[in-house]
Design an enzyme around this catalytic site. Structure first.
Site, short mmCIF file in Angstrom:
data_model
loop_
_atom_site.label_atom_id
_atom_site.label_comp_id
_atom_site.label_asym_id
_atom_site.label_seq_id
_atom_site.Cartn_x
_atom_site.Cartn_y
_atom_site.Cartn_z
N GLU A 6 -0.39 -9.38 -0.52
CA GLU A 6 -1.83 -9.66 -0.38
C GLU A 6 -2.51 -9.69 -1.75
OE1 GLU A 6 -2.10 -6.39 2.49
OE2 GLU A 6 -3.26 -7.74 3.76
N GLY A 34 0.66 -4.99 1.00
CA GLY A 34 -0.49 -5.06 0.09
C GLY A 34 -0.14 -5.74 -1.23
N ALA A 84 0.87 -1.17 0.00
CA ALA A 84 0.00 0.00 0.00
C ALA A 84 0.91 1.22 0.00
CB ALA A 84 -0.88 -0.02 1.23
N GLU A 105 4.02 -5.07 7.52
CA GLU A 105 3.14 -4.08 8.16
C GLU A 105 3.46 -3.81 9.62
OE1 GLU A 105 2.06 -6.41 6.07
OE2 GLU A 105 0.52 -5.61 4.76
N1 DAK Z 1 4.62 3.21 -0.65
C1 DAK Z 1 5.02 4.38 -1.19
N2 DAK Z 1 6.21 4.54 -1.81
C2 DAK Z 1 7.03 3.48 -1.88
C3 DAK Z 1 6.67 2.23 -1.32
C4 DAK Z 1 5.39 2.11 -0.70
N3 DAK Z 1 4.94 0.97 -0.19
N4 DAK Z 1 7.70 1.37 -1.54
C5 DAK Z 1 8.64 2.07 -2.20
N5 DAK Z 1 8.24 3.33 -2.41
C6 DAK Z 1 8.97 4.41 -3.09
C7 DAK Z 1 10.15 4.89 -2.25
O1 DAK Z 1 9.71 5.81 -1.29
C8 DAK Z 1 11.03 5.50 -3.31
O2 DAK Z 1 10.51 6.75 -3.64
P1 DAK Z 1 11.52 8.02 -3.87
O3 DAK Z 1 12.32 8.12 -2.63
O4 DAK Z 1 12.35 7.62 -5.08
O5 DAK Z 1 10.61 9.17 -4.14
C9 DAK Z 1 10.82 4.61 -4.51
O6 DAK Z 1 9.59 3.91 -4.26
C10 DAK Z 1 11.92 3.55 -4.69
O7 DAK Z 1 12.04 2.87 -3.46
P2 DAK Z 1 13.46 2.73 -2.67
O8 DAK Z 1 14.38 3.84 -3.04
O9 DAK Z 1 13.14 2.51 -1.24
O10 DAK Z 1 14.00 1.39 -3.34
P3 DAK Z 1 14.98 0.32 -2.67
O11 DAK Z 1 15.34 -0.62 -3.77
O12 DAK Z 1 16.07 1.00 -1.91
O13 DAK Z 1 14.08 -0.46 -1.59
C11 DAK Z 1 12.08 -1.64 -0.87
C12 DAK Z 1 13.00 -1.25 -2.06
C13 DAK Z 1 10.85 -2.34 -1.43
C14 DAK Z 1 12.83 -2.59 0.08
C15 DAK Z 1 11.70 -0.33 -0.11
O14 DAK Z 1 11.19 0.61 -1.06
C16 DAK Z 1 10.65 -0.57 0.94
O15 DAK Z 1 10.92 -1.07 2.04
N6 DAK Z 1 9.40 -0.18 0.61
C17 DAK Z 1 8.30 -0.27 1.54
C18 DAK Z 1 7.84 -1.71 1.60
C19 DAK Z 1 6.74 -1.90 2.62
O16 DAK Z 1 6.92 -1.66 3.81
N7 DAK Z 1 5.59 -2.29 2.10
C20 DAK Z 1 4.44 -2.52 2.92
C21 DAK Z 1 3.65 -1.26 2.95
S1 DAK Z 1 2.44 -1.35 4.19
C22 DAK Z 1 -4.56 -1.01 5.83
C23 DAK Z 1 -4.58 -1.10 4.47
C24 DAK Z 1 -3.50 -1.63 3.85
C25 DAK Z 1 -2.41 -2.06 4.56
C26 DAK Z 1 -2.42 -1.94 5.93
C27 DAK Z 1 -3.49 -1.44 6.56
N8 DAK Z 1 -5.65 -0.39 6.46
C28 DAK Z 1 -6.13 0.82 5.87
C29 DAK Z 1 -5.99 -0.82 7.78
C30 DAK Z 1 -1.25 -2.47 3.87
C31 DAK Z 1 -0.06 -1.99 4.29
C32 DAK Z 1 1.13 -2.08 3.48
O17 DAK Z 1 1.15 -2.58 2.38
#
Ligand code: DAK
Length: 260
Positions: free
Chosen positions: A114, A111, A66, A134
């Site tokens: 998921e 997400g 997400a 998450e």
């Molecule tokens: N959201 C927004 N931007 C993201 C992103 C994300 N999930 N993942 C990556 N990006 C963006 C980065 O911010 C970066 O943007 P800039 O800095 O260039 O502007 C760009 O994509 C490239 O990412 P990185 O520079 O970080 O690339 P790396 O290769 O260094 O790292 C990575 C890749 C995938 C390991 C890293 O980007 C990362 O850790 N990303 C976040 C992964 C993550 O934590 N995903 C889970 C998100 S939480 C709910 C509804 C839904 C959910 C929960 C609750 N309710 C409403 C109750 C679901 C939650 C999730 O999915």
């Protein structure tokens, strides 16, 4: 229909749907989820399409989750609406009358994992990374992950994956049953297209009812699920696909199914 964050290509009976926000690793914001839901509805109504492949744009990510920047701004009520939109969109994939193959071409986190789990079949590239990070963000999986992961692997493994927020490589994901196949990145789409082609050549109504029998049966006790299977078995006897499939076998030729 054209969309800002979704691409749709058709090649005969196979459609490839691509989440197209590579700058943010295809993270899911409200607009993307809404567009994805619209594309799925369109594909459901398109009688030419028999199998859908879902993938992410670029070489790094399927979907990195997400959109975290989007979630930062949400009020609790908006967060509830966002979670419901995601759940509804993912359920529309799960309940689509055609099989959906996830071609996981990189990060499938939160997400994104998921979303892959809402698909029927998962194929990962060798460089794919999957996980549910998450809790590291102080969140819980909000798009059905606690339920689908538990059904797909097992409750103990699902808890470990969700509690630790560990990230898994493709080989491990395959070992635990999270993905069916792992292939070199360069071969991912062609592998999925070949599989989609094999499915598309089968009786479309039979494939649809098989999907229904499996999905519905998971929510029933075994005896009721057997009765449901028998009911659907009865339904296929009302189709011209059954006539064609059986005639083709007896006449030693390839079946040409109309999907009726
Ligand atoms: N959201 C927004 N931007 C993201 C992103 C994300 N999930 N993942 C990556 N990006 C963006 C980065 O911010 C970066 O943007 P800039 O800095 O260039 O502007 C760009 O994509 C490239 O990412 P990185 O520079 O970080 O690339 P790396 O290769 O260094 O790292 C990575 C890749 C995938 C390991 C890293 O980007 C990362 O850790 N990303 C976040 C992964 C993550 O934590 N995903 C889970 C998100 S939480 C709910 C509804 C839904 C959910 C929960 C609750 N309710 C409403 C109750 C679901 C939650 C999730 O999915």
């Amino acid at each position: 229909m054209t969309w800002n964050n979704i691409l749709l290509e058709k090649d005969g009976p196979v459609a490839v749907l691509t989440i197209n926000r590579p700058k943010v690793l295809n993270a899911l914001n409200e607009e993307t989820l809404t567009e994805l839901g619209q594309a799925i509805e369109q594909l459901g109504n398109d009688s030419e399409v028999r199998v859908v492949i879902l993938t992410g744009a670029g070489e790094k990510a399927f979907v990195a989750g997400a959109d975290i920047a989007h979630m930062q701004k949400l009020t609790p009520l908006e967060a509830r609406g966002f979670a419901r939109l995601g759940q509804k969109t993912f359920s529309s994939i799960e309940n689509l009358s055609k099989p959906v193959i996830a071609a996981i071409n990189g990060f499938a986190l939160g997400g994104g994992c998921e979303l892959a789990m809402a698909c029927d079949i998962r194929v990962a590239s060798e460089n794919a990374k999957l996980g549910q990070p998450e809790v590291g963000l102080g969140l819980i999986a909000g798009f059905g992950g606690t339920q689908r992961l538990t059904r797909l692997v097992n409750p103990g493994l699902a808890k470990e994956i969700l509690f630790t927020a560990d990230i898994y490589d493709a080989a491990t994901a395959q070992r635990i049953g999270l993905v069916n196949h792992v292939v070199p990145a360069a071969d991912l789409l062609s592998f999925c297209k070949k599989m989609a082609g094999r499915i598309a050549a089968k009786g479309p109504v039979a494939v649809q009812l098989t999907k229904e029998a499996i999905n519905d049966g998971l929510e029933m006790d075994l005896e009721k699920a057997f009765v449901h299977e028998a009911d659907l078995f009865g339904v296929v006897f009302s189709t011209t696909d059954r006539d064609e499939g059986i005639a083709a076998f007896l006449e030693k030729r390839k079946a040409d199914f109309a999907g009726k």
